[in-house]
Design a protein around this motif. Structure first.
Motif, PDB file in Angstrom:
ATOM      1  N   GLY A 134      -9.890  -3.790   1.376  1.00  0.00           N
ATOM      2  CA  GLY A 134      -9.707  -2.658   0.429  1.00  0.00           C
ATOM      3  C   GLY A 134     -11.154  -1.765   0.431  1.00  0.00           C
ATOM      4  O   GLY A 134     -11.931  -2.208   1.270  1.00  0.00           O
ATOM      5  N   ILE A 166      -2.931  -5.375  -4.418  1.00  0.00           N
ATOM      6  CA  ILE A 166      -2.557  -4.233  -3.225  1.00  0.00           C
ATOM      7  C   ILE A 166      -2.751  -5.095  -2.183  1.00  0.00           C
ATOM      8  O   ILE A 166      -3.864  -4.831  -1.739  1.00  0.00           O
ATOM      9  CB  ILE A 166      -2.720  -2.910  -3.672  1.00  0.00           C
ATOM     10  CG1 ILE A 166      -2.510  -2.350  -4.912  1.00  0.00           C
ATOM     11  CG2 ILE A 166      -2.268  -2.044  -2.677  1.00  0.00           C
ATOM     12  CD1 ILE A 166      -3.560  -1.247  -5.333  1.00  0.00           C
ATOM     13  N   PRO A 205      -3.578  -4.010   1.486  1.00  0.00           N
ATOM     14  CA  PRO A 205      -3.757  -2.612   2.314  1.00  0.00           C
ATOM     15  C   PRO A 205      -3.010  -2.687   3.490  1.00  0.00           C
ATOM     16  O   PRO A 205      -2.631  -1.580   4.076  1.00  0.00           O
ATOM     17  CB  PRO A 205      -5.361  -2.786   2.278  1.00  0.00           C
ATOM     18  CG  PRO A 205      -5.668  -3.764   1.672  1.00  0.00           C
ATOM     19  CD  PRO A 205      -4.761  -4.867   1.109  1.00  0.00           C
ATOM     20  N   PHE A 219      -3.836   5.299   6.522  1.00  0.00           N
ATOM     21  CA  PHE A 219      -3.266   4.496   5.630  1.00  0.00           C
ATOM     22  C   PHE A 219      -3.371   3.001   5.720  1.00  0.00           C
ATOM     23  O   PHE A 219      -3.223   2.185   4.860  1.00  0.00           O
ATOM     24  CB  PHE A 219      -1.948   4.912   4.837  1.00  0.00           C
ATOM     25  CG  PHE A 219      -2.022   6.077   4.051  1.00  0.00           C
ATOM     26  CD1 PHE A 219      -1.864   6.183   2.717  1.00  0.00           C
ATOM     27  CD2 PHE A 219      -2.176   7.339   4.690  1.00  0.00           C
ATOM     28  CE1 PHE A 219      -2.012   7.265   2.070  1.00  0.00           C
ATOM     29  CE2 PHE A 219      -2.260   8.601   3.904  1.00  0.00           C
ATOM     30  CZ  PHE A 219      -2.146   8.516   2.684  1.00  0.00           C
ATOM     31  N   ASN A 261       0.846  -1.117   0.210  1.00  0.00           N
ATOM     32  CA  ASN A 261       0.020   0.039   0.052  1.00  0.00           C
ATOM     33  C   ASN A 261       0.819   1.092  -0.137  1.00  0.00           C
ATOM     34  O   ASN A 261       1.380   1.656   1.026  1.00  0.00           O
ATOM     35  CB  ASN A 261      -0.868   0.009   1.315  1.00  0.00           C
ATOM     36  CG  ASN A 261      -2.013   1.071   1.076  1.00  0.00           C
ATOM     37  OD1 ASN A 261      -2.161   1.820   0.370  1.00  0.00           O
ATOM     38  ND2 ASN A 261      -2.786   1.081   2.262  1.00  0.00           N
ATOM     39  N   CYS A 290      -7.263  -8.301  -0.558  1.00  0.00           N
ATOM     40  CA  CYS A 290      -6.040  -7.894  -1.483  1.00  0.00           C
ATOM     41  C   CYS A 290      -6.803  -7.153  -2.650  1.00  0.00           C
ATOM     42  O   CYS A 290      -7.452  -7.691  -3.271  1.00  0.00           O
ATOM     43  CB  CYS A 290      -4.934  -8.979  -1.840  1.00  0.00           C
ATOM     44  SG  CYS A 290      -3.489  -8.384  -2.192  1.00  0.00           S
ATOM     45  N   VAL A 305       1.983  -0.968   4.322  1.00  0.00           N
ATOM     46  CA  VAL A 305       2.086   0.402   4.133  1.00  0.00           C
ATOM     47  C   VAL A 305       3.656   0.699   3.780  1.00  0.00           C
ATOM     48  O   VAL A 305       4.333   0.389   4.659  1.00  0.00           O
ATOM     49  CB  VAL A 305       1.449   1.487   5.098  1.00  0.00           C
ATOM     50  CG1 VAL A 305       1.690   2.896   4.611  1.00  0.00           C
ATOM     51  CG2 VAL A 305      -0.019   1.001   5.318  1.00  0.00           C
ATOM     52  N   VAL A 351      -2.289   3.220  -6.162  1.00  0.00           N
ATOM     53  CA  VAL A 351      -2.599   2.977  -4.744  1.00  0.00           C
ATOM     54  C   VAL A 351      -3.384   4.117  -4.176  1.00  0.00           C
ATOM     55  O   VAL A 351      -4.473   4.221  -3.525  1.00  0.00           O
ATOM     56  CB  VAL A 351      -1.264   2.797  -3.969  1.00  0.00           C
ATOM     57  CG1 VAL A 351      -1.714   2.831  -2.488  1.00  0.00           C
ATOM     58  CG2 VAL A 351      -0.799   1.521  -4.370  1.00  0.00           C
ATOM     59  N   TYR A 380      -7.127   4.239  -4.912  1.00  0.00           N
ATOM     60  CA  TYR A 380      -7.985   3.134  -4.132  1.00  0.00           C
ATOM     61  C   TYR A 380      -7.972   3.877  -2.741  1.00  0.00           C
ATOM     62  O   TYR A 380      -8.761   3.900  -1.992  1.00  0.00           O
ATOM     63  CB  TYR A 380      -7.355   1.919  -3.996  1.00  0.00           C
ATOM     64  CG  TYR A 380      -7.602   1.055  -5.319  1.00  0.00           C
ATOM     65  CD1 TYR A 380      -8.974   0.624  -5.548  1.00  0.00           C
ATOM     66  CD2 TYR A 380      -6.562   1.164  -6.374  1.00  0.00           C
ATOM     67  CE1 TYR A 380      -9.283   0.052  -6.730  1.00  0.00           C
ATOM     68  CE2 TYR A 380      -6.921   0.468  -7.578  1.00  0.00           C
ATOM     69  CZ  TYR A 380      -8.457  -0.144  -7.665  1.00  0.00           C
ATOM     70  OH  TYR A 380      -8.361  -0.606  -8.867  1.00  0.00           O
ATOM     71  N   GLU A 381      -6.821   4.546  -2.070  1.00  0.00           N
ATOM     72  CA  GLU A 381      -6.842   5.381  -1.081  1.00  0.00           C
ATOM     73  C   GLU A 381      -7.877   6.294  -0.911  1.00  0.00           C
ATOM     74  O   GLU A 381      -8.448   6.579   0.106  1.00  0.00           O
ATOM     75  CB  GLU A 381      -5.444   5.927  -0.578  1.00  0.00           C
ATOM     76  CG  GLU A 381      -4.358   5.016  -0.214  1.00  0.00           C
ATOM     77  CD  GLU A 381      -4.762   4.456   1.351  1.00  0.00           C
ATOM     78  OE1 GLU A 381      -5.625   5.103   2.042  1.00  0.00           O
ATOM     79  OE2 GLU A 381      -4.515   3.275   1.505  1.00  0.00           O
TER      80      GLU A 381
END
Length: 196
Positions: A84, A151, A153, A79, A5, A90, A156, A12, A15-16
């Motif tokens: 997700g 990804i 999550p 974060f 992440n 994932c 980080v 990324v 999606y964040e």
């Protein structure tokens, strides 16, 4: 491959921003999936195509990348997610416009099972120009049936800067991370320890 992440990764960040309304409010540019136009020549054949997951707002705007680093350092826990934006463990990244495969992903930080490393080496070596390692390991790899990347999550990672951001981001973000490191180290030093 499983990607971290990654703070300062356009895909990324997309999606964040979906998961964090405050991030979306402060940086609405992140609401658009990154895409860029790739031009080049292979064996005398000139090409131009739109590549999803390539370039995008963070790549093009060093000030935006610096603001994202600052936002992260203000509260890194924002974060850290167990899931997700759609509840997945994932995040299988892909532009809504991508027809096949998953598209490109900046390989700032990734992991793979030991058994997959031969495949990784084969993919990278199949592209004679080393600049295509990222394309080979993401866009080309996910065209293979049964191959999916995601990804994770909860893992980080901060990616300081791309070449287009270096001067601005390094000047702003490095002092922020030095302060965060000192604060984290002090909290760790003050934490009670278990004997044993």
């Amino acid at each position: 491959l499983v990607h971290g992440n990654i703070v300062n990764n356009g895909v990324v960040a997309y999606y964040e921003a979906q998961q964090d309304p405050e991030l979306m409010r402060r940086m609405p540019e992140l609401a658009k999936y990154p895409q860029g136009v790739e031009q080049g020549s292979i064996n005398g054949f000139n090409y131009t195509w739109v590549e999803y997951g390539f370039n995008g707002a963070l790549w093009e705007d060093a000030g935006l990348a610096a603001r994202l680093h600052k936002y992260f350092v203000e509260d890194p826990s924002r974060f850290v997610h167990k899931r997700g934006p759609h509840g997945e463990r994932c995040i299988v990244f892909k532009s809504p416009k991508q027809r096949s495969g998953q598209g490109r992903f900046s390989i700032n930080f990734f992991g793979a099972r030991w058994a997959a490393w031969d495949k990784v080496a084969l993919l990278v070596s199949s592209y004679p120009n080393q600049a295509y390692d990222e394309f080979a390991l993401t866009a080309a790899a996910t065209l293979v049936p049964g191959t999916t990347e995601c990804i994770f999550p909860s893992m980080v990672v901060a990616h300081l800067s791309f070449e287009t951001q270096k001067d601005v981001v390094d000047a702003v973000a490095l002092p922020l991370y030095k302060t965060l490191t000192a604060k984290t180290a002090a909290e760790f030093d003050d934490a009670p320890r278990q004997a044993g």
